[in-house]
Design an enzyme around this catalytic site. Structure first.
Site, mmCIF file in Angstrom:
data_model
loop_
_atom_site.group_PDB
_atom_site.id
_atom_site.type_symbol
_atom_site.label_atom_id
_atom_site.label_comp_id
_atom_site.label_asym_id
_atom_site.label_seq_id
_atom_site.Cartn_x
_atom_site.Cartn_y
_atom_site.Cartn_z
ATOM 1 N N HIS A 365 -1.995 6.058 5.859
ATOM 2 C CA HIS A 365 -2.143 4.760 5.203
ATOM 3 C C HIS A 365 -3.243 3.874 5.773
ATOM 4 O O HIS A 365 -3.320 2.698 5.424
ATOM 5 C CB HIS A 365 -0.833 3.972 5.276
ATOM 6 N N LYS A 556 -1.074 -11.641 1.019
ATOM 7 C CA LYS A 556 -1.022 -10.350 1.727
ATOM 8 C C LYS A 556 -0.904 -10.681 3.204
ATOM 9 O O LYS A 556 -1.071 -11.832 3.596
ATOM 10 C CB LYS A 556 -2.289 -9.527 1.475
ATOM 11 N N ARG A 557 -0.569 -9.683 4.033
ATOM 12 C CA ARG A 557 -0.537 -9.931 5.461
ATOM 13 C C ARG A 557 -1.870 -10.531 5.920
ATOM 14 O O ARG A 557 -2.925 -10.203 5.383
ATOM 15 C CB ARG A 557 -0.263 -8.620 6.208
ATOM 16 N N LYS A 562 -8.881 -8.182 5.996
ATOM 17 C CA LYS A 562 -8.561 -8.610 4.636
ATOM 18 C C LYS A 562 -9.341 -9.874 4.248
ATOM 19 O O LYS A 562 -9.390 -10.255 3.076
ATOM 20 C CB LYS A 562 -7.055 -8.853 4.487
ATOM 21 N N THR A 664 -1.785 -2.784 -2.746
ATOM 22 C CA THR A 664 -0.856 -2.637 -3.866
ATOM 23 C C THR A 664 -0.655 -3.986 -4.552
ATOM 24 O O THR A 664 -0.330 -4.032 -5.745
ATOM 25 C CB THR A 664 0.508 -2.081 -3.388
ATOM 26 N N LYS A 668 -0.226 -5.383 -8.605
ATOM 27 C CA LYS A 668 0.801 -6.301 -9.098
ATOM 28 C C LYS A 668 0.164 -7.470 -9.842
ATOM 29 O O LYS A 668 0.655 -7.909 -10.890
ATOM 30 C CB LYS A 668 1.670 -6.793 -7.932
HETATM 31 C C1 Z2T Z 1 0.787 -0.932 6.097
HETATM 32 O O1 Z2T Z 1 1.464 -1.810 5.340
HETATM 33 C C2 Z2T Z 1 -0.326 -0.261 5.612
HETATM 34 C C3 Z2T Z 1 -0.975 0.636 6.407
HETATM 35 C C4 Z2T Z 1 -0.523 0.881 7.702
HETATM 36 O O2 Z2T Z 1 -1.205 1.768 8.456
HETATM 37 C C5 Z2T Z 1 0.575 0.225 8.203
HETATM 38 C C6 Z2T Z 1 1.222 -0.669 7.395
HETATM 39 CL CL1 Z2T Z 1 2.604 -1.473 7.988
HETATM 40 C C7 Z2T Z 1 -0.629 2.312 9.591
HETATM 41 C C8 Z2T Z 1 -0.749 -0.511 4.188
HETATM 42 C C9 Z2T Z 1 -2.243 -0.481 3.936
HETATM 43 O O3 Z2T Z 1 -2.894 -1.439 4.738
HETATM 44 C C10 Z2T Z 1 -2.505 -0.765 2.466
HETATM 45 O O4 Z2T Z 1 -3.880 -0.658 2.173
HETATM 46 C C11 Z2T Z 1 -1.730 0.213 1.588
HETATM 47 O O5 Z2T Z 1 -1.824 -0.166 0.241
HETATM 48 C C12 Z2T Z 1 -0.275 0.241 1.992
HETATM 49 O O6 Z2T Z 1 -0.135 0.494 3.370
HETATM 50 C C13 Z2T Z 1 0.499 1.305 1.229
HETATM 51 O O7 Z2T Z 1 -0.163 2.524 1.231
#
Ligand code: Z2T
Length: 823
Positions: A365, A556-557, A562, A664, A668
């Protein structure tokens, strides 16, 4: 055996049946007269009424799967960000309107009941929410599946904003009880830590190893039923809680030491107390590693138990279970399955390894190198002495293969090793996951390509057939039907409701984009959603926003990659233009931010403070005269997100190209008719392909340009010097204009940009500001904007999590649907 009969009674889903069951639960489950029932009593009674329906379907699901020669998907994830269950289950059951009717008859406001539900915030952001969407889709597609994870007593913290700063508060989601879960005190596992290993000879004279652990805890299963949309399949989410092993048993270890025993209990229960609130990168904390092993070991033991129940032979395990690793958090599973098969079940190494590789799939991810998990060998070996040996053995065999393929290439061997020895010694979890899986995937086309070319390049060169892409998706049930009932009704009026299962059919809306009356309706729905969000913003922040203004939203976080601060730089530029020219012609905009910062991430927290400080200044300045508003929406979670996505005109997806794996939220927003301003990053690339370049506001460097700029030496100061507006913007921050003259407050942020600008805000600022100008112009032509908005929704079908799950089922898991009958 006889099919279980539980028709009639609480399984009765007629209006009368539901009403009777509800009243019974107020009385017998909550122990209340209706006249003194609290809000929570009513919520609980409703939840139990709905849960009865789920359990009915769950039992049918288990019953009809038993004894069949089928394959089950096992989704291993340290996070599941489920969001509230009640409304979602009503939609999936198809009784939403019935229940609204019952609430009305019984004389209370169903919205108040919905609000009462605490959401299980057992995740940080995208990754955890993706797991939740995938559970919804697996059940909706009638695929047998179990989600395995951790039952954190405290989920992601609640965020408050005080004086513009983030303050974290403990999430006490279990305080009033959780009607959606069933405790299974009889389903337990033992999980051990520490100690040492010891060789011995088994009764057949074979060399074996036994693990003599230092301590052992118990995992207890808590099950949550996950019902699919308008089907009878009800799958299982099984979360593990850590407890001390039974007191009488460990009396043997702690002879008569009562206080020692209580200490042990507290120590054991610590493991599942709290979710680590970091998204990327994770912190290398021992307790976190213990959590990972704890839930992985419980889950694998549980699968083996279920498998043996059906009489299966271990060498055929992978025909009946497909295990997906949601990032590397559960990657220890590779070593643990080997341990269970070899040490506990007495299998030989080679067949055990064959089973392991065929069973696991691994989803990556992230591309951020600092987010790739690695654990100090000392810590790892201390906690898991046997797994360390197993990993060395996996590595020995693996590196032999590498040497056979590339003789003499010791640099490659060092790069690919499961142990990083380039300074300290670390276990590389991504390498373990790659070696132990038959399938490796990224979460968007661009991300999967960059994985192959960069982060996992050596692995791709060695086993290209393992790699594939599975672009993320989100469930249209929660993020469209539930979040946006107005738009759902409007769409249903035109094309029916079959698109809820097959969102590709949303394309049938395309011709409506040319219909002025439909556009008018579309705008009306959007305006209602904006009014709704404006009300919530007023309640939560006291800020008045104008629903007629453009809602420009970034939720988003908080993370530097970002680039929430790029958004802020642009806001300050607009403000600066107004200050320099009071009659500056700007289409009125409301900038809305939301998201949590990791508690230890100083820069992210400072960005929140900056957003609020700029808001304070801009929102109060009479010169602005309604043209700009800046709002930070506190405590972004699944519950609050429901107000946000449907109300957006513009969606900000502005990460540095090559850094956001997929995103994601971008999906949405667009599904709900927002237009995107974004870089060519993650799934933005594919969203733009689907909706059409003319319906997407593109800006910024490409991933390739970002890399070559970095390679050739990026100098932010050059961009700064070349752009007078950027200079004025930065000067306003640096001068203390937004901090009551305090020049120190935002200095760390300003310095980071001026001297490093790791995420290249300055390089993209010009292009971003230009394209924002085009957004401003486009919004003035409301008919054209609406057209683009409709086309966005109509063309987002690809991004349903159903499509994503179908791809996983066909390409990786090789599983088929098993329709479930109710009678
Ligand atoms: C996370 O939410 C995502 C990636 C991570 O890498 C860890 C966490 Cl907690 C270890 C996110 C990505 O940043 C985002 O781009 C992606 O859409 C999402 O995972 C689901 O695949």
């Amino acid at each position: 055996s006889e099919p279980v009969s539980c028709t009639g009674g609480r399984a009765d889903m007629s209006l009368d049946g539901l009403r009777r069951t509800f009243r019974e639960h107020v009385f017998y489950t909550q122990g209340r007269f209706p006249s003194v029932a609290t809000r929570n009593d009513l919520y609980m009674a409703f939840a139990y009424t709905v849960r009865d329906q789920l359990l009915h379907r769950w039992i049918k699901t288990v019953e009809q799967m038993a004894g069949k020669d089928l394959k089950i998907v096992s989704y291993l994830s340290a996070e599941f960000l489920l969001g509230p269950h009640l409304e979602n289950n009503l939609i999936n059951l198809g009784i939403y309107d019935d229940v609204l009717g019952i609430a009305k008859e019984e004389g209370f406001d169903i919205q108040v009941i919905f609000d009462q539900e605490e959401e299980p915030g057992l995740g940080n952001g995208g990754l955890g929410r993706l797991a939740a969407c995938y559970l919804d889709s697996l059940a909706s597609l009638e695929v047998p599946a179990i989600g395995y994870g951790i039952r954190y007593e405290f989920g992601i913290f609640d965020q408050e904003i005080r004086d513009g700063w983030q303050v974290e508060r403990t999430d006490q989601w279990l305080r009033l009880g959780n009607p959606w879960e069933l405790a299974r005190p009889e389903i337990t596992c033992r999980v051990s830590f520490g100690g040492r290993t010891e060789p011995y000879q088994d009764d057949r004279g074979r060399y074996r190893v036994r693990w003599i652990p230092h301590r052992t805890v118990k995992g207890v299963a808590y099950d949550t039923p996950i019902l699919g949309y308008r089907v009878n399949t009800c799958n299982l989410l099984r979360l593990w809680k850590a407890e001390a092993i039974e007191s009488f048993e460990f009396e043997a270890f702690n002879v008569g030491d009562y206080y020692g025993a209580v200490d042990e209990k507290i120590y054991s229960e610590n493991i599942t107390k709290v979710l680590y609130p970091n998204d990327e990168p994770v912190q290398g904390k021992q307790l976190r590693l213990e959590q990972q092993y704890f839930f992985v070991s419980c889950s694998l033991q549980d699968m083996l138990r279920i498998y043996k129940l059906g009489g299966g032979k271990l060498d055929r395990f992978s025909r009946h279970f497909a295990i997906q690793l949601n990032d590397t958090h559960p990657a220890l599973g590779v070593a643990e399955l080997m341990r269970l098969l070899v040490d506990e079940e007495g299998m030989d190494w080679e067949p055990a390894w064959d089973v392991t590789c065929k069973t696991f799939g691994y989803t990556n991810h992230t591309l951020l190198p600092e987010a790739l998990e690695k654990w100090p060998v000392e810590l790892f070996a201390g906690l898991f002495p046997r797994h360390m040996e197993i990993i060395y053995e996996i590595n020995r065999r693996f590196l032999d293969e590498v040497r056979r393929r590339w003789p003499g290439d010791e640099a490659r061997v060092a790069r690919m090793s499961l142990i990083d020895e380039s300074g300290g010694r670390f276990v590389r979890m991504a390498h373990l996951a790659c070696v132990g899986s038959h399938a490796i995937n990224g979460v968007a086309e661009l991300h999967s390509r960059l994985l192959k070319e960069d982060v996992l390049r050596d692995f791709h060169e060695m086993t290209p057939e393992k790699f594939s892409n599975k672009t993320n998706g989100v469930t249209p049930r929660r993020f469209l039907v539930l979040a946006n009932p107005g738009l759902t009704r409007l769409i249903e009026g035109k094309i029916g409701d079959t698109w809820i299962r097959r969102p590709e059919e949303l394309r049938k809306l395309e011709p409506c984009a040319d219909d002025p009356a439909f556009r008018e309706e579309w705008r009306r729905v959007k305006l209602e959603n904006k009014k709704n969000l404006a009300r919530v913003i007023r309640e939560r922040t006291g800020i008045e926003v104008d629903p007629a203004s453009m809602f420009d939203i970034q939720v988003k976080r908080l993370h530097e990659y970002k680039r929430q601060h790029l958004n802020v730089l642009h806001i300050i530029a607009l403000y600066d233009r107004i200050k320099r020219n009071p009659s500056y012609d700007l289409c009125p905009r409301t900038f809305i931010f939301g998201g949590k910062a990791a508690p230890g991430y100083f820069m992210a927290k400072l960005i929140i403070k900056l957003i609020n400080s700029v808001g304070d200044t801009v929102n109060r300045d009479p010169d602005v005269n309604g043209r700009l508003k800046v709002v930070f929406f506190p405590d972004l979670n699944v519950k609050n997100a429901k107000f946000i996505y449907p109300a957006a005109d513009l969606s900000e997806q502005i990460s540095t190209a090559g850094k956001e794996a997929s995103g994601t939220g971008n999906m949405k927003f667009s599904m709900n008719g927002a237009l995107t301003i974004g870089t060519l990053d993650g799934a933005n690339v594919e969203i733009r392909e689907e909706v059409g370049a003319e319906n997407f506001f593109l800006f910024g460097l490409t991933a390739e340009e970002v890399y070559s700029l970095k390679r050739d030496g990026y100098r932010p100061m050059e961009y700064f010097q070349a752009n007078p507006e950027l200079q004025r913007v930065v000067e306003r921050i640096a001068s203390g204009y937004f901090s009551n003259g305090d020049r120190e407050l935002f200095k760390p942020l300003v310095d980071a940009l001026m001297f490093h600008d790791t995420f290249m805000l300055f390089a993209d600022f010009g292009s971003y500001a230009d394209v924002q100008g085009r957004v401003d112009e486009a919004y003035r032509d409301r008919e054209h904007w609406t057209r683009m908005s409709i086309l966005n929704s109509a063309r987002m079908g690809k991004f349903s999590s159903d499509r994503a799950i179908r791809e996983y089922c066909e390409d990786i898991w090789k599983v088929k649907p098993v329709p479930i009958l109710l009678e």
